[in-house]
Design a protein around this motif. Structure first.
Motif, short mmCIF file in Angstrom:
data_model
loop_
_atom_site.label_atom_id
_atom_site.label_comp_id
_atom_site.label_asym_id
_atom_site.label_seq_id
_atom_site.Cartn_x
_atom_site.Cartn_y
_atom_site.Cartn_z
N ALA A 1 0.83 -1.21 0.00
CA ALA A 1 0.00 0.00 0.00
C ALA A 1 0.86 1.26 0.00
O ALA A 1 0.56 2.24 -0.70
N VAL A 2 1.96 1.23 0.77
CA VAL A 2 2.85 2.39 0.84
C VAL A 2 3.50 2.64 -0.52
O VAL A 2 3.55 3.78 -1.01
N LEU A 3 4.01 1.58 -1.13
CA LEU A 3 4.65 1.72 -2.44
C LEU A 3 3.67 2.27 -3.47
O LEU A 3 4.02 3.13 -4.29
N ARG A 4 2.43 1.77 -3.43
CA ARG A 4 1.42 2.23 -4.38
C ARG A 4 1.09 3.71 -4.16
O ARG A 4 1.04 4.50 -5.12
N LYS A 5 0.87 4.10 -2.93
CA LYS A 5 0.48 5.48 -2.63
C LYS A 5 1.60 6.47 -2.94
O LYS A 5 1.34 7.60 -3.36
N LEU A 6 2.85 6.04 -2.72
CA LEU A 6 3.98 6.94 -2.95
C LEU A 6 4.56 6.80 -4.36
O LEU A 6 5.51 7.49 -4.71
N GLN A 7 3.98 5.88 -5.14
CA GLN A 7 4.42 5.63 -6.51
C GLN A 7 5.90 5.26 -6.55
O GLN A 7 6.69 5.78 -7.36
N LEU A 8 6.27 4.32 -5.67
CA LEU A 8 7.64 3.80 -5.61
C LEU A 8 7.63 2.35 -6.07
O LEU A 8 6.59 1.68 -6.04
N SER A 9 8.81 1.85 -6.46
CA SER A 9 8.87 0.51 -7.04
C SER A 9 9.35 -0.56 -6.08
O SER A 9 8.96 -1.73 -6.21
N ASN A 10 10.21 -0.22 -5.13
CA ASN A 10 10.79 -1.23 -4.25
C ASN A 10 11.22 -0.61 -2.93
O ASN A 10 11.14 0.62 -2.75
N ARG A 11 11.68 -1.45 -2.01
CA ARG A 11 12.03 -0.96 -0.68
C ARG A 11 13.28 -0.07 -0.70
O ARG A 11 13.45 0.76 0.21
#
Length: 255
Positions: free
Chosen positions: A232-242
């Motif tokens: 959910a965090v990656l989706r909301k922040l539009q990031l791809s990986n940790r």
């Protein structure tokens, strides 16, 4: 209750609050007897196991003077229990279902403002993030300590807050001083505001290099729940990986 026995070995080191013990060191001193001071406390935390550990650590009233008169696991329960019991001090977790500790503070503001019987709040949280500390202090809490605090120090902090003092874990006091020394309001981070309180907590631990299993252990949630929050965090922040997530958090000084 059995009397404490005389001991010649080295004393057992104190544990962080929440780690219950059956040691005889928790028994009342047979010479001094029961403590004379008393304080009524409500414990608010969404993890039942943690509440049980805190109760075991500080809730032996004859020894500590702390009388735990109620518990709650979310915002609605907290407001209901606090209103019904009118404790002197509430131990309040920052991240709670239903709006978090700040929402409890908002809804209980009239009780905190009561001149004759004020209800005072001491935040007790795993989080040591500046925005969490500042948020609950601005909301009306009298102090903020982390869950690494020992039982003895927590009891002392409860009584100090009851008596009107402000109490902070050492490194957290600087956050408050810096925040209130500035006349400018902190800028709003729209990206961060998209995340729930729990997602922020998971984000912070992942960015610090914790494995999913370690995050779950810290927050008392399953690995699958951790994975769901990270997605959910990656989706909301539009990031791809940790790795991108870690850089994002570091740029905002969240780690």
């Amino acid at each position: 209750m059995s009397d404490a026995t005389e001991r010649t070995e080295s004393p057992e080191p104190e544990r962080p609050v929440g780690e219950a013990s059956t040691s005889a060191a928790q028994e009342p001193d047979p010479v001094q007897g029961e403590v004379s001071r008393r304080v009524r406390v409500v414990l608010v935390d969404d993890h039942r196991m943690f509440r049980t550990g805190v109760q075991a650590e500080i809730g032996q009233t004859a020894r500590t003077g702390v009388d735990v008169v109620g518990e709650a696991a979310d915002v609605d329960q907290a407001v209901s229990v606090i209103t019904a019991t009118r404790p002197e001090v509430v131990l309040l977790d920052v991240h709670l279902p239903g709006g978090g500790g700040v929402e409890v503070l908002r809804r209980c503001a009239p009780l905190a403002a009561d001149a004759e019987r004020p209800v005072r709040f001491l935040a007790l949280s795993v989080s040591d993030a500046a925005e969490d500390v500042i948020g609950v202090i601005r909301g009306g809490a009298r102090g903020y300590v982390t869950k690494t605090i020992t039982g003895t120090d927590l009891v002392d902090s409860i009584f100090r807050v009851r008596d009107g003092d402000a109490v902070f874990s050492p490194r957290l006091a600087g956050f408050v001083l810096d925040a209130f020394a500035s006349t400018d309001a902190p800028p709003v981070d729209e990206d961060l505001d998209r995340l729930t309180q729990r997602e922020r907590e998971v984000l912070r631990l992942i960015a610090r290099g914790y494995a999913y299993k370690e995050v779950g252990k810290q927050l008392f949630i399953s690995v699958k729940t951790v994975e769901s929050h990270v997605s959910a965090v990656l989706r909301k922040l539009q990031l791809s990986n940790r790795h991108e997530l870690t850089r994002w958090a570091a740029a905002r000084r969240l780690v």
